[in-house]
Design a protein around this motif. Structure first.
Motif, PDB file in Angstrom:
ATOM      1  N   PHE A  78       0.790  -1.226   0.000  1.00 26.30           N
ATOM      2  CA  PHE A  78       0.000   0.000   0.000  1.00 26.30           C
ATOM      3  C   PHE A  78       0.828   1.285   0.000  1.00 26.30           C
ATOM      4  O   PHE A  78       0.271   2.368  -0.136  1.00 26.30           O
ATOM      5  CB  PHE A  78      -0.932   0.028   1.220  1.00 26.30           C
ATOM      6  N   GLY A  79       2.124   1.208   0.226  1.00 26.48           N
ATOM      7  CA  GLY A  79       2.948   2.408   0.321  1.00 26.48           C
ATOM      8  C   GLY A  79       3.149   2.807   1.776  1.00 26.48           C
ATOM      9  O   GLY A  79       2.665   2.154   2.688  1.00 26.48           O
ATOM     10  N   LYS A  80       3.859   3.928   1.959  1.00 23.01           N
ATOM     11  CA  LYS A  80       4.204   4.363   3.319  1.00 23.01           C
ATOM     12  C   LYS A  80       3.220   5.354   3.913  1.00 23.01           C
ATOM     13  O   LYS A  80       3.083   5.456   5.113  1.00 23.01           O
ATOM     14  CB  LYS A  80       5.604   4.987   3.324  1.00 23.01           C
ATOM     15  N   ARG A  81       2.552   6.116   3.110  1.00 27.20           N
ATOM     16  CA  ARG A  81       1.593   7.099   3.636  1.00 27.20           C
ATOM     17  C   ARG A  81       0.450   7.291   2.651  1.00 27.20           C
ATOM     18  O   ARG A  81       0.509   6.802   1.545  1.00 27.20           O
ATOM     19  CB  ARG A  81       2.274   8.406   3.971  1.00 27.20           C
ATOM     20  N   ASN A  82      -0.548   7.993   3.120  1.00 32.22           N
ATOM     21  CA  ASN A  82      -1.756   8.195   2.324  1.00 32.22           C
ATOM     22  C   ASN A  82      -2.305   6.860   1.823  1.00 32.22           C
ATOM     23  O   ASN A  82      -2.640   6.701   0.663  1.00 32.22           O
ATOM     24  CB  ASN A  82      -1.487   9.142   1.150  1.00 32.22           C
ATOM     25  N   LEU A  83      -2.366   5.897   2.741  1.00 32.80           N
ATOM     26  CA  LEU A  83      -2.780   4.552   2.377  1.00 32.80           C
ATOM     27  C   LEU A  83      -4.225   4.501   1.920  1.00 32.80           C
ATOM     28  O   LEU A  83      -4.559   3.780   0.996  1.00 32.80           O
ATOM     29  CB  LEU A  83      -2.595   3.606   3.563  1.00 32.80           C
ATOM     30  N   ASN A  84      -5.075   5.226   2.633  1.00 33.12           N
ATOM     31  CA  ASN A  84      -6.496   5.250   2.310  1.00 33.12           C
ATOM     32  C   ASN A  84      -7.074   3.831   2.276  1.00 33.12           C
ATOM     33  O   ASN A  84      -7.696   3.420   1.309  1.00 33.12           O
ATOM     34  CB  ASN A  84      -6.739   5.972   0.982  1.00 33.12           C
ATOM     35  N   ILE A  85      -6.823   3.072   3.349  1.00 36.66           N
ATOM     36  CA  ILE A  85      -7.370   1.726   3.465  1.00 36.66           C
ATOM     37  C   ILE A  85      -8.265   1.653   4.700  1.00 36.66           C
ATOM     38  O   ILE A  85      -8.194   2.497   5.586  1.00 36.66           O
ATOM     39  CB  ILE A  85      -6.262   0.654   3.542  1.00 36.66           C
ATOM     40  N   LEU A  86      -9.111   0.655   4.722  1.00 39.57           N
ATOM     41  CA  LEU A  86      -9.986   0.436   5.860  1.00 39.57           C
ATOM     42  C   LEU A  86      -9.517  -0.792   6.624  1.00 39.57           C
ATOM     43  O   LEU A  86      -9.206  -1.825   6.038  1.00 39.57           O
ATOM     44  CB  LEU A  86     -11.429   0.222   5.403  1.00 39.57           C
ATOM     45  N   TYR A  87      -9.466  -0.651   7.935  1.00 39.38           N
ATOM     46  CA  TYR A  87      -9.156  -1.761   8.819  1.00 39.38           C
ATOM     47  C   TYR A  87     -10.395  -1.990   9.670  1.00 39.38           C
ATOM     48  O   TYR A  87     -10.857  -1.083  10.360  1.00 39.38           O
ATOM     49  CB  TYR A  87      -7.929  -1.443   9.680  1.00 39.38           C
ATOM     50  N   ILE A  88     -10.938  -3.184   9.582  1.00 44.96           N
ATOM     51  CA  ILE A  88     -12.171  -3.494  10.308  1.00 44.96           C
ATOM     52  C   ILE A  88     -11.834  -4.440  11.450  1.00 44.96           C
ATOM     53  O   ILE A  88     -11.362  -5.557  11.238  1.00 44.96           O
ATOM     54  CB  ILE A  88     -13.219  -4.117   9.373  1.00 44.96           C
ATOM     55  N   ASN A  89     -12.052  -3.947  12.675  1.00 43.21           N
ATOM     56  CA  ASN A  89     -11.822  -4.718  13.881  1.00 43.21           C
ATOM     57  C   ASN A  89     -12.831  -4.228  14.908  1.00 43.21           C
ATOM     58  O   ASN A  89     -12.548  -3.313  15.658  1.00 43.21           O
ATOM     59  CB  ASN A  89     -10.381  -4.545  14.371  1.00 43.21           C
ATOM     60  N   GLN A  90     -14.007  -4.797  14.898  1.00 44.41           N
ATOM     61  CA  GLN A  90     -15.148  -4.399  15.706  1.00 44.41           C
ATOM     62  C   GLN A  90     -15.745  -3.075  15.242  1.00 44.41           C
ATOM     63  O   GLN A  90     -16.891  -2.791  15.520  1.00 44.41           O
ATOM     64  CB  GLN A  90     -14.805  -4.353  17.188  1.00 44.41           C
ATOM     65  N   GLU A  91     -14.968  -2.265  14.577  1.00 41.44           N
ATOM     66  CA  GLU A  91     -15.453  -1.029  13.964  1.00 41.44           C
ATOM     67  C   GLU A  91     -14.603  -0.755  12.727  1.00 41.44           C
ATOM     68  O   GLU A  91     -13.548  -1.347  12.537  1.00 41.44           O
ATOM     69  CB  GLU A  91     -15.367   0.151  14.944  1.00 41.44           C
ATOM     70  N   ILE A  92     -15.067   0.148  11.888  1.00 39.74           N
ATOM     71  CA  ILE A  92     -14.340   0.491  10.666  1.00 39.74           C
ATOM     72  C   ILE A  92     -13.391   1.643  10.971  1.00 39.74           C
ATOM     73  O   ILE A  92     -13.797   2.678  11.499  1.00 39.74           O
ATOM     74  CB  ILE A  92     -15.318   0.877   9.538  1.00 39.74           C
ATOM     75  N   ASN A  93     -12.116   1.436  10.661  1.00 43.66           N
ATOM     76  CA  ASN A  93     -11.085   2.450  10.889  1.00 43.66           C
ATOM     77  C   ASN A  93     -10.431   2.818   9.570  1.00 43.66           C
ATOM     78  O   ASN A  93      -9.995   1.928   8.831  1.00 43.66           O
ATOM     79  CB  ASN A  93      -9.998   1.908  11.829  1.00 43.66           C
ATOM     80  N   GLU A  94     -10.357   4.101   9.284  1.00 45.21           N
ATOM     81  CA  GLU A  94      -9.607   4.553   8.117  1.00 45.21           C
ATOM     82  C   GLU A  94      -8.141   4.658   8.515  1.00 45.21           C
ATOM     83  O   GLU A  94      -7.808   5.244   9.538  1.00 45.21           O
ATOM     84  CB  GLU A  94     -10.126   5.903   7.635  1.00 45.21           C
ATOM     85  N   ILE A  95      -7.269   4.086   7.711  1.00 45.62           N
ATOM     86  CA  ILE A  95      -5.838   4.073   7.986  1.00 45.62           C
ATOM     87  C   ILE A  95      -5.127   4.853   6.887  1.00 45.62           C
ATOM     88  O   ILE A  95      -5.329   4.590   5.708  1.00 45.62           O
ATOM     89  CB  ILE A  95      -5.297   2.629   8.040  1.00 45.62           C
ATOM     90  N   GLU A  96      -4.298   5.794   7.300  1.00 43.41           N
ATOM     91  CA  GLU A  96      -3.554   6.601   6.337  1.00 43.41           C
ATOM     92  C   GLU A  96      -2.054   6.340   6.378  1.00 43.41           C
ATOM     93  O   GLU A  96      -1.350   6.619   5.419  1.00 43.41           O
ATOM     94  CB  GLU A  96      -3.831   8.080   6.569  1.00 43.41           C
ATOM     95  N   LYS A  97      -1.538   5.818   7.522  1.00 52.48           N
ATOM     96  CA  LYS A  97      -0.101   5.585   7.683  1.00 52.48           C
ATOM     97  C   LYS A  97       0.139   4.140   8.084  1.00 52.48           C
ATOM     98  O   LYS A  97      -0.636   3.578   8.859  1.00 52.48           O
ATOM     99  CB  LYS A  97       0.491   6.499   8.762  1.00 52.48           C
ATOM    100  N   PHE A  98       1.239   3.556   7.605  1.00 47.64           N
ATOM    101  CA  PHE A  98       1.535   2.161   7.923  1.00 47.64           C
ATOM    102  C   PHE A  98       1.822   1.958   9.406  1.00 47.64           C
ATOM    103  O   PHE A  98       1.687   0.851   9.917  1.00 47.64           O
ATOM    104  CB  PHE A  98       2.705   1.636   7.078  1.00 47.64           C
ATOM    105  N   ASN A  99       2.209   3.017  10.119  1.00 46.02           N
ATOM    106  CA  ASN A  99       2.535   2.869  11.539  1.00 46.02           C
ATOM    107  C   ASN A  99       1.420   3.367  12.452  1.00 46.02           C
ATOM    108  O   ASN A  99       1.653   3.670  13.617  1.00 46.02           O
ATOM    109  CB  ASN A  99       3.866   3.552  11.859  1.00 46.02           C
ATOM    110  N   ASP A 100       0.199   3.422  11.950  1.00 45.75           N
ATOM    111  CA  ASP A 100      -0.959   3.809  12.753  1.00 45.75           C
ATOM    112  C   ASP A 100      -1.096   2.853  13.942  1.00 45.75           C
ATOM    113  O   ASP A 100      -0.975   1.634  13.793  1.00 45.75           O
ATOM    114  CB  ASP A 100      -2.220   3.764  11.883  1.00 45.75           C
ATOM    115  N   ASP A 101      -1.332   3.387  15.117  1.00 45.49           N
ATOM    116  CA  ASP A 101      -1.458   2.566  16.327  1.00 45.49           C
ATOM    117  C   ASP A 101      -2.600   1.556  16.235  1.00 45.49           C
ATOM    118  O   ASP A 101      -2.561   0.526  16.910  1.00 45.49           O
ATOM    119  CB  ASP A 101      -1.644   3.448  17.563  1.00 45.49           C
ATOM    120  N   LYS A 102      -3.595   1.809  15.393  1.00 44.72           N
ATOM    121  CA  LYS A 102      -4.695   0.856  15.235  1.00 44.72           C
ATOM    122  C   LYS A 102      -4.222  -0.441  14.593  1.00 44.72           C
ATOM    123  O   LYS A 102      -4.894  -1.461  14.686  1.00 44.72           O
ATOM    124  CB  LYS A 102      -5.811   1.481  14.405  1.00 44.72           C
ATOM    125  N   LEU A 103      -3.066  -0.402  13.938  1.00 44.32           N
ATOM    126  CA  LEU A 103      -2.510  -1.584  13.279  1.00 44.32           C
ATOM    127  C   LEU A 103      -1.492  -2.307  14.163  1.00 44.32           C
ATOM    128  O   LEU A 103      -0.795  -3.200  13.696  1.00 44.32           O
ATOM    129  CB  LEU A 103      -1.828  -1.188  11.959  1.00 44.32           C
TER     130      LEU A 103
END
Length: 123
Positions: free
Chosen positions: A28-53
């Motif tokens: 996905f690249g290093k930034r501006n990922l614009n992906i969704l991570y679903i773990n009990q709720e939908i989270n928009e992720i923009e950086k590979f080092n987001d704490d949600k990941l």
């Protein structure tokens, strides 16, 4: 604060990625990922080092960055091999670790297993 579950010495101050950072960057690249991570709720992720990941902090920075580096490297080599040879792997349903790691395949195979153990331990 809790102690690192690996070394049992240092403070647990590092969060291991739920999905390997190198996999995220490769796909996905290093930034501006614009992906969704679903773990009990939908989270928009923009950086590979987001704490949600990341898992909660259960290991120390030293173990995560240095002590388990050979394990992470063995995983990266394994995944690169799988990506480059996925048709062959699906066709024959067989993995020859010597093809992946060369003459040190036994050591590197153990390092790969240790990567998965670290990941499971952080979960």
């Amino acid at each position: 604060m809790a102690k690192c579950w690996i070394c049992q010495i240092n403070e647990a101050n590092s969060g291991e990625h739920k999905f390997k950072a190198s996999d995220i960057k490769r796909n996905f690249g290093k930034r501006n990922l614009n992906i969704l991570y679903i773990n009990q709720e939908i989270n928009e992720i923009e950086k590979f080092n987001d704490d949600k990941l990341k898992f909660e902090k259960l290991i120390c920075i030293s173990c995560n960055n240095n002590g388990t580096r050979p394990h992470d490297d063995a995983y990266d080599i394994f995944i690169e091999y799988c990506n480059a040879n996925h048709n062959q792997l699906l066709k024959y349903a067989h993995i020859n670790f010597e093809d992946i790691y060369g003459k040190n395949w036994r050591i590197e195979k153990c390092n790969l297993y240790k990567y998965f153990a670290k990941h499971a331990g952080c979960k």
